[in-house]
Design a protein around this motif. Sequence first.
Motif, short mmCIF file in Angstrom:
data_model
loop_
_atom_site.label_atom_id
_atom_site.label_comp_id
_atom_site.label_asym_id
_atom_site.label_seq_id
_atom_site.Cartn_x
_atom_site.Cartn_y
_atom_site.Cartn_z
N VAL A 1 0.84 -1.20 0.00
CA VAL A 1 0.00 0.00 0.00
C VAL A 1 0.87 1.25 0.00
O VAL A 1 2.10 1.17 -0.01
CB VAL A 1 -0.95 0.01 1.22
CG1 VAL A 1 -2.00 -1.09 1.09
CG2 VAL A 1 -0.18 -0.14 2.53
N ARG B 1 -7.79 -1.75 -0.14
CA ARG B 1 -6.71 -0.97 -0.74
C ARG B 1 -7.18 -0.17 -1.94
O ARG B 1 -6.63 0.90 -2.25
CB ARG B 1 -5.58 -1.91 -1.18
CG ARG B 1 -4.49 -1.22 -1.98
CD ARG B 1 -3.38 -2.15 -2.37
NE ARG B 1 -3.75 -3.14 -3.37
CZ ARG B 1 -2.93 -4.07 -3.85
NH1 ARG B 1 -1.69 -4.14 -3.39
NH2 ARG B 1 -3.32 -4.92 -4.74
N TYR C 1 -5.47 3.36 -1.50
CA TYR C 1 -4.21 3.14 -0.81
C TYR C 1 -3.21 2.40 -1.71
O TYR C 1 -2.29 1.76 -1.22
CB TYR C 1 -4.44 2.34 0.48
CG TYR C 1 -4.98 3.14 1.64
CD1 TYR C 1 -4.91 4.54 1.66
CD2 TYR C 1 -5.55 2.50 2.74
CE1 TYR C 1 -5.39 5.26 2.73
CE2 TYR C 1 -6.03 3.22 3.83
CZ TYR C 1 -5.95 4.61 3.82
OH TYR C 1 -6.42 5.32 4.89
#
Length: 402
Positions: free
Chosen positions: A67, A221, A250
């Motif tokens: 990430v 994410r 992310y």
Amino acid sequence: MIEKLAINGGKPVRDTYLAYGKQYIDDDDIKAVVDVLKGDYLTTGPKVKEFEDTVANYVGAKYAVAVSNGTAALHTACLAAGIGEGDEVIVPPITFAASSNCILYCGGKPVFVDINPDTYNIDVEKIEGAITVRTKAIIPVDFAGQSVDMDLICKIADKYNLTIIEDAAHALGSEYKGEKIGSIADMTEFSFHPVKPITTGEGGVIVTNNEELYKKMLLFRSHGITRDSKLLTHNEGPWYYEQLHLGYNYRITDIQCSLGLSQINKIDEFVKNRREIVNRYNEAFKDIEEIITPREDEFSNSGWHIYVIKLNLDKLTCTRKEIFEALQVENIGVNVHYLPVYLHPYYEKLGYKRGLCPEAEKLYERMLTLPLFPKMTDKDVEDVIRAVKKVVDYYSMENCPL
């Protein structure tokens, strides 16, 4: 004869400033990034998965989710653990704020458990006393790279059905009982900030052996969106995707991951160099009663992200601030890691009060981080040792002319 300090008009130990931490980038790193810049994918491309697989393999985990930064990694892990409104999560106070902020992001409540005064990690013996019916998880932190006692934490987590999210932001390359940190907790987070064991500029990763958690983290994410036909409620065609959760952007880039892949090839060398520098520091300071060097548990083999000494203020005629300022003027870039999280003004507004964790507060007043990074030269190390001895000697209860 006591040497005159630079802060009092004397000659500094160094002519140039030595930072407490610094990344190391070589031609291989630069080439790896340039190759991606010349390629087809700058983000969401093959280098991301390659980096994830490489990190997972290095630490002995089945899965990894890379990430945008270490804080995003902690937040993503908390989301995957299902931490929500009113849930309590146990965390130590001597850490960067992200270790507990990630709990707040989910609507949870950080419950701070005091540290062991010898290792500066969470005092495992005090964890059970902080558990309530609302406790959902434990976030132990491997401070400076030294492992927490994961066997004891796992026993507690199993007894109370708690999720373990290990904050190993300092600990890539560190070991617990001879194995790399990253394969025991339900989820383990690493950070790739420039001063960390390796860097991607900014970046983080969560590793896990749990496929269900892995799939959740992949969703969180990237906006909570999926194209996986097995997860779609219905399918209108090959272009079709659905948002299943309120996720976040992310994502990490292929540019960052290409740097990470090049850096991880050097991680063992970096850790070796850090350990050698720490050994030199420990040897140099072992007989100085004004300084307490780090103590490491026998089950841990730290990669030493930072080197923190504790000042024996009873043997000094000054405060930590005076030592700090004197070393800075000697051109030694000392730092302090960390202010107990709950003493930050934001946390005080939430109702946390001074006195919550006495050992952490006592440590904070005495701790000092010395420069430590893999490419420090012999002269750099000797300059740090000389400056520390010079300043401590000046302020020593026995020698100070004041």
